[in-house]
Design a protein around this motif. Structure first.
Motif, PDB file in Angstrom:
ATOM      1  N   HIS A 557       0.865  -1.419  -0.356  1.00  0.00           N
ATOM      2  CA  HIS A 557      -0.389   0.046  -0.122  1.00  0.00           C
ATOM      3  C   HIS A 557       0.592   1.605   0.385  1.00  0.00           C
ATOM      4  O   HIS A 557       0.442   1.929   0.069  1.00  0.00           O
ATOM      5  CB  HIS A 557      -1.206  -0.594   0.916  1.00  0.00           C
ATOM      6  CG  HIS A 557      -1.810  -1.033   1.343  1.00  0.00           C
ATOM      7  ND1 HIS A 557      -3.084  -1.287   2.270  1.00  0.00           N
ATOM      8  CD2 HIS A 557      -2.440  -2.043  -0.054  1.00  0.00           C
ATOM      9  CE1 HIS A 557      -3.889  -2.853   1.898  1.00  0.00           C
ATOM     10  NE2 HIS A 557      -3.088  -3.179   0.268  1.00  0.00           N
ATOM     11  N   PHE A 558       2.422   0.932   0.002  1.00  0.00           N
ATOM     12  CA  PHE A 558       3.524   2.284   0.099  1.00  0.00           C
ATOM     13  C   PHE A 558       2.870   2.558  -1.718  1.00  0.00           C
ATOM     14  O   PHE A 558       3.130   2.336  -2.847  1.00  0.00           O
ATOM     15  CB  PHE A 558       4.623   2.122  -0.104  1.00  0.00           C
ATOM     16  CG  PHE A 558       4.475   1.853   1.700  1.00  0.00           C
ATOM     17  CD1 PHE A 558       5.383   2.864   2.206  1.00  0.00           C
ATOM     18  CD2 PHE A 558       5.490   0.095   1.734  1.00  0.00           C
ATOM     19  CE1 PHE A 558       5.826   2.831   3.614  1.00  0.00           C
ATOM     20  CE2 PHE A 558       5.559   0.191   2.845  1.00  0.00           C
ATOM     21  CZ  PHE A 558       5.384   1.013   3.650  1.00  0.00           C
ATOM     22  N   ALA A 559       2.272   4.401  -1.452  1.00  0.00           N
ATOM     23  CA  ALA A 559       2.574   4.994  -2.457  1.00  0.00           C
ATOM     24  C   ALA A 559       3.345   4.735  -3.942  1.00  0.00           C
ATOM     25  O   ALA A 559       3.194   5.004  -4.866  1.00  0.00           O
ATOM     26  CB  ALA A 559       1.708   6.761  -2.549  1.00  0.00           C
ATOM     27  N   SER A 560       4.220   4.856  -3.353  1.00  0.00           N
ATOM     28  CA  SER A 560       6.260   4.518  -4.132  1.00  0.00           C
ATOM     29  C   SER A 560       6.961   3.448  -4.091  1.00  0.00           C
ATOM     30  O   SER A 560       6.536   2.771  -2.670  1.00  0.00           O
ATOM     31  CB  SER A 560       7.047   5.741  -3.046  1.00  0.00           C
ATOM     32  OG  SER A 560       8.577   5.888  -4.044  1.00  0.00           O
ATOM     33  N   SER A 561       7.347   2.911  -5.482  1.00  0.00           N
ATOM     34  CA  SER A 561       8.142   1.468  -4.792  1.00  0.00           C
ATOM     35  C   SER A 561       9.315   1.386  -3.916  1.00  0.00           C
ATOM     36  O   SER A 561       9.541   0.543  -3.684  1.00  0.00           O
ATOM     37  CB  SER A 561       8.370   1.580  -6.569  1.00  0.00           C
ATOM     38  OG  SER A 561       9.186   2.233  -7.001  1.00  0.00           O
ATOM     39  N   LEU A 562       9.748   2.631  -3.730  1.00  0.00           N
ATOM     40  CA  LEU A 562      10.894   2.857  -2.957  1.00  0.00           C
ATOM     41  C   LEU A 562      11.173   2.164  -1.469  1.00  0.00           C
ATOM     42  O   LEU A 562      11.309   1.304  -1.265  1.00  0.00           O
ATOM     43  CB  LEU A 562      12.035   4.051  -2.292  1.00  0.00           C
ATOM     44  CG  LEU A 562      13.393   3.858  -2.446  1.00  0.00           C
ATOM     45  CD1 LEU A 562      14.094   2.516  -3.051  1.00  0.00           C
ATOM     46  CD2 LEU A 562      13.870   5.517  -2.986  1.00  0.00           C
ATOM     47  N   PRO A 563       9.971   2.129  -0.585  1.00  0.00           N
ATOM     48  CA  PRO A 563      10.010   2.004   0.505  1.00  0.00           C
ATOM     49  C   PRO A 563       9.061   0.808   0.580  1.00  0.00           C
ATOM     50  O   PRO A 563       9.145  -0.096   1.503  1.00  0.00           O
ATOM     51  CB  PRO A 563       8.585   3.785   1.281  1.00  0.00           C
ATOM     52  CG  PRO A 563       8.432   3.742  -0.235  1.00  0.00           C
ATOM     53  CD  PRO A 563       9.185   4.163  -1.378  1.00  0.00           C
ATOM     54  N   ARG A 564       8.103   0.713  -0.982  1.00  0.00           N
ATOM     55  CA  ARG A 564       7.708  -1.047  -0.549  1.00  0.00           C
ATOM     56  C   ARG A 564       8.958  -2.362  -0.800  1.00  0.00           C
ATOM     57  O   ARG A 564       9.706  -2.908  -0.475  1.00  0.00           O
ATOM     58  CB  ARG A 564       7.236  -1.105  -1.845  1.00  0.00           C
ATOM     59  CG  ARG A 564       5.341  -1.111  -1.472  1.00  0.00           C
ATOM     60  CD  ARG A 564       4.933  -1.331  -2.799  1.00  0.00           C
ATOM     61  NE  ARG A 564       4.876  -1.279  -4.109  1.00  0.00           N
ATOM     62  CZ  ARG A 564       4.927  -0.345  -4.813  1.00  0.00           C
ATOM     63  NH1 ARG A 564       4.374   0.855  -4.339  1.00  0.00           N
ATOM     64  NH2 ARG A 564       4.791  -0.560  -6.588  1.00  0.00           N
TER      65      ARG A 564
END
Length: 850
Positions: A557-564
């Protein structure tokens, strides 16, 4: 092939002190004398002019030849009686000004080192390309084969009339003769021997230009229909524009050619103005996903960055190899993220390249980024995850530490100051310190001269719904107790409308065992507290209890791929460190892929989950783990966009995991065109993948392999067929494959690699058990008889890593107790560490299932 001289640093330093102003004229005859391509050897004549600082002194020149016909110094014949390819040719009695002429017959390579010769099975045409890093130029022409004796080279190449020849500089003239032609190139710019190049054959060619630079893309004629030159050229042009703007110095040559070549050992090579690229990896005959396109773009930009950092400004000696590769690694991801369509390139760097670095850095053979390199053989095994990915991570952190603007100003001072020469890391640090005003030598030393990776954990104290205290704890392994200064960010993420949205970000320096974060005192507790947000530093991270609970339910559910990517990386680290049972990781992946949209993350996670099942899970649970994952993939295939990259990735991984009769029936159906998911194209490469699984499980045999080869009788098809034959679960077949890869020194590099890739399979452990002892019986002999690249491939891929038990550890220990070359010992010890790590992870998983 003849051996080569293992140049010592002391020898190189002395020769560089003596010699200067070197130029080469190299004449190669690549025909058999009648205008046809040569088959075994070729004629090589080198005329070398140079100065000597001490007239009367002696030196030596490297030349690895089958036959050394003659050598003269200033018109006087040299004594050839003591010539030895592994020692070089002695050159005594130097004058102040010298002309050395060496005539030899050199051997075409089938190992990917020197001048490699490949035959296209489609039309019988011969293709040649050179690969000279680190010191294989001597396999093709007599030279002073070290990076700090830069020279201008003029290549003159005789070839069949219908061939194209490409080198570092443009063609000056072509002389047609009765049976052949002679192609003379313009004198090249100053460059090291290892980045010179000669490529020849009936290459298909696409030409373009950009910003005054002549561009070329080449491939074998039989693959012309698959060459997507437009995409390659688009990335290349974007790279030139970005690097010109950032580096403040134009690309210095008139042309830039990129050749996709067969039977390549690596991904690509930064020959100055004449890049060679692996066609196996980057010329796409079938549908691929954006994961593969991004990897190709990164490779193109990596080699392009080397034109400045490596070719224009070159390391003095191989102890700075890390900087050469780390800079190109960092710059390519920077450019990819900011100048191409791959805006999430730093996520892929984290998920793929950095994982490589972390894994390498936790081996017992870990080494500092900066290592002592007494000779060339020592550096050969250092083309690893520490040299590339950890080094690039350190550069990325230095950028954060000094600020991007200051870093760019430093580069713009560094390039013109050292252009056409050699430099060291200290030279770069000096430019960055002057540009930023920050002291960097102490900071860099703690990162470059120490090994292993730190772990960072948040420590939180909560008062109601706010933080009363937050600290970052830093840990180091007992054997490598260095605690470093980390420039990092901390992100606070809240669930908002079904998305994890960053509410706050702070950036700080973390050092020592405990660093308080007073900026977060009184801050409302987020759903996720993410240490190392934006992935600025090089460290493993852990999550606090609340954050971990949120992630289990909402990882996608992170909007950005980097924190995921960061959270997935933490889970992967915990898996490898036996802190997270394999069954829980597999379940997390099975749940998470349904909503994950980044195809690169999906690809890497599914591969890791498959590895978790095969190596880290309780053997009694492995079938359950496969069933969980294949069920999730079946559901994902139903909902994936037809014809999209995620659908293809799900299908490929389903085929890799299939074991049960029903699953194998699905694969047979896809091959027959039955019940194929809507939009999925079962094309050439996917057909081979399905066939290979069915062969490994005993469902298909020689007849089905031959039928697929008849459909795809190309170089790629032959490679895939060889891999499939090695997969056959038959004792006689395995014995025959093993005999070939351990005794046939003329086995081409591509065939050896394919056979090794197919030899070991997780469904054949009982059949393969005898090869544990055979590996240790044979590995030293292979290392001694085969060329370096081929020997390394056997040492790595031949190791019984799938036999996860104490018997493998004991057999390795017994072998390591003997006297073996240090580079080989390192590779074998790394194999043992993988087995020991798997044993610890299995124990963790078994305990979880108890």
């Amino acid at each position: 092939m003849p051996g080569i001289h293992n140049l010592a640093r002391t020898e190189a330093a002395e020769r560089a002190r003596l010699l200067s102003d070197v130029t080469y004229r190299v004449e190669l005859d690549l025909t058999d004398g009648s205008g046809a391509p040569g088959e075994q050897t070729y004629s090589s004549r080198s005329e070398i002019t140079f100065r000597c600082a001490e007239p009367g002194a002696a030196t030596f020149v490297e030349i690895s030849a089958e036959t050394l016909r003659s050598a003269t110094l200033n018109g006087t014949p040299l004594d050839l009686s003591s010539y030895d390819a592994e020692k070089g040719l002695a050159v005594p009695g130097l004058a102040a000004e010298n002309v050395l002429v060496v005539d030899a017959d050199c051997v075409y390579s089938t190992s990917g080192q020197g001048l490699h010769r490949a035959v296209d099975p489609v039309d019988g045409e011969v293709y040649l390309y050179s690969q000279f890093e680190t010191n294989d130029a001597q396999r093709t022409f007599a030279c002073f084969d070290q990076p700090d004796l830069k020279a201008k080279h003029t290549f003159v190449v005789t070839v069949p009339k219908h061939w194209t020849v490409v080198s570092n500089s443009p063609v000056a003239e072509t002389a047609e003769r009765e049976h052949d032609k002679v192609v003379t190139f313009t004198e090249g710019a100053l460059m090291s021997t290892y980045v010179t190049a000669v490529c020849a054959g009936p290459y298909h060619e696409v030409r373009d230009s950009h910003d005054g630079i002549d561009l070329g893309v080449y491939c074998r004629k039989s693959l012309a229909e698959h060459l997507d030159a437009d995409d390659i050229l688009t990335i290349t042009k974007q790279g030139f524009d970005f690097y010109h703007a950032q580096f403040g110095m134009r690309y210095p040559l008139a042309k830039y050619d990129q050749l996709l070549v067969p039977e390549y050992n690596a991904g690509a090579m930064e020959n100055f103005g004449c890049i060679t690229i692996s066609e196996e990896h980057y010329l796409f005959r079938s549908q691929v996903t954006d994961f593969e396109y991004e990897q190709r773009a990164n490779t193109i930009l990596h080699e392009l960055a080397h034109m400045w950092f490596g070719d224009l400004v070159t390391m003095r000696w191989w102890d700075d190899l890390w900087l050469n590769e780390s800079f190109a690694e960092w710059a390519s991801h920077w450019c990819n993220a900011e100048a191409t369509r791959f805006a999430d390139a730093w996520t892929t760097f984290l998920a793929l390249r950095k994982r490589w670095g972390y894994g390498q850095d936790q081996l017992p053979t870990t080494h500092p980024v900066y290592t002592d390199v007494p000779d060339v053989e020592t550096v050969e095994v250092n083309f690893d995850g520490i040299t590339y990915a950890k080094g690039a991570s350190i550069l990325k952190q230095i950028v954060a530490y000094v600020g991007r603007d200051a870093f760019v100003r430093g580069l713009r001072a560094y390039f013109p100051k050292h252009a056409w020469g050699n430099a060291t890391f200290d030279d770069l640090l000096g430019a960055l310190e002057e540009a930023s005003g920050r002291e960097l030598r102490g900071y860099a030393s703690q990162w470059l001269t120490t090994a292993q990776v730190n772990t960072l954990r948040p420590e939180v104290a909560v008062d109601g719904d706010t933080y009363s205290a937050v600290a970052v704890l830093q840990e180091a392994p007992a054997d490598y107790p260095t605690l470093r200064t980390h420039r990092l960010a901390i992100g606070l993420y809240d669930l908002d409308g079904g998305k994890l949205v960053r509410r706050k970000r702070i950036e700080l320096d973390v050092s020592g065992e405990r660093t308080e974060v007073p900026e977060l005192t009184g801050e409302r507790v987020p759903d996720v507290l993410l240490v190392n947000d934006d992935d600025l530093t090089y460290a493993k991270i852990r999550l606090d209890e609340r954050s971990m609970a949120t992630i289990v339910e909402h990882i996608s559910h992170f909007a950005s791929s980097l924190p995921r990517g960061l959270v997935w990386a933490a889970a992967q680290d915990m898996l490898r460190d036996a802190e997270l049972p394999a069954r829980q990781f597999v379940q997390l992946v099975a749940t998470g892929i349904a909503a994950e949209t980044d195809v690169s993350l999906v690809t890497i996670l599914l591969r890791t989950a498959r590895q978790a099942i095969n190596l880290y899970a309780d053997p009694a649970w492995q079938a359950t783990g496969r069933a969980i994952l294949t069920s999730a993939l079946t559901d994902a295939l139903r909902t994936a966009e037809p014809g999209g990259g995620l659908q293809l990735t799900f299908a490929q991984e389903y085929a890799s995991l299939a074991r049960t009769p029903d699953e194998l029936a699905v694969l047979r159906g896809w091959l027959a065109g039955e019940n194929v998911p809507a939009g999925l194209t079962v094309d050439t490469d996917l057909r081979w993948h399905l066939t290979q699984t069915l062969v490994a499980l005993g469902e298909y045999g020689a007849a089905e392999i031959d039928a697929e080869l008849a459909r795809d009788n190309t170089a790629s098809g032959q490679r895939q067929a060889s891999l499939a034959r090695a997969l056959r679960p038959d004792a006689d077949s395995k014995a025959d494959v093993w005999h070939q890869i351990t005794t046939d020194t003329k086995l081409p590099n591509w065939l050896q690699r394919a056979m090794l890739q197919g030899f070991w399979h997780s469904a054949q452990l009982d059949l393969l058990a005898p090869y544990r002892d055979l590996y240790f019986t044979d590995v030293a002999g292979v290392w001694g008889r085969f060329d370096g690249e081929v020997a390394q491939v056997f040492a790595i891929l031949g190791y019984p890593s799938l036999l996860v038990d104490e018997a493998t550890v004991a057999a390795t220990d017994q072998w390591l107790s003997g006297d073996h070359p240090a580079p080989l010992r390192r590779l074998v010890a790394e194999g043992k560490d993988g087995v020991q790590r798997a044993l610890r992870a299995r124990a963790c998983d078994i305990a979880a299932g108890a």
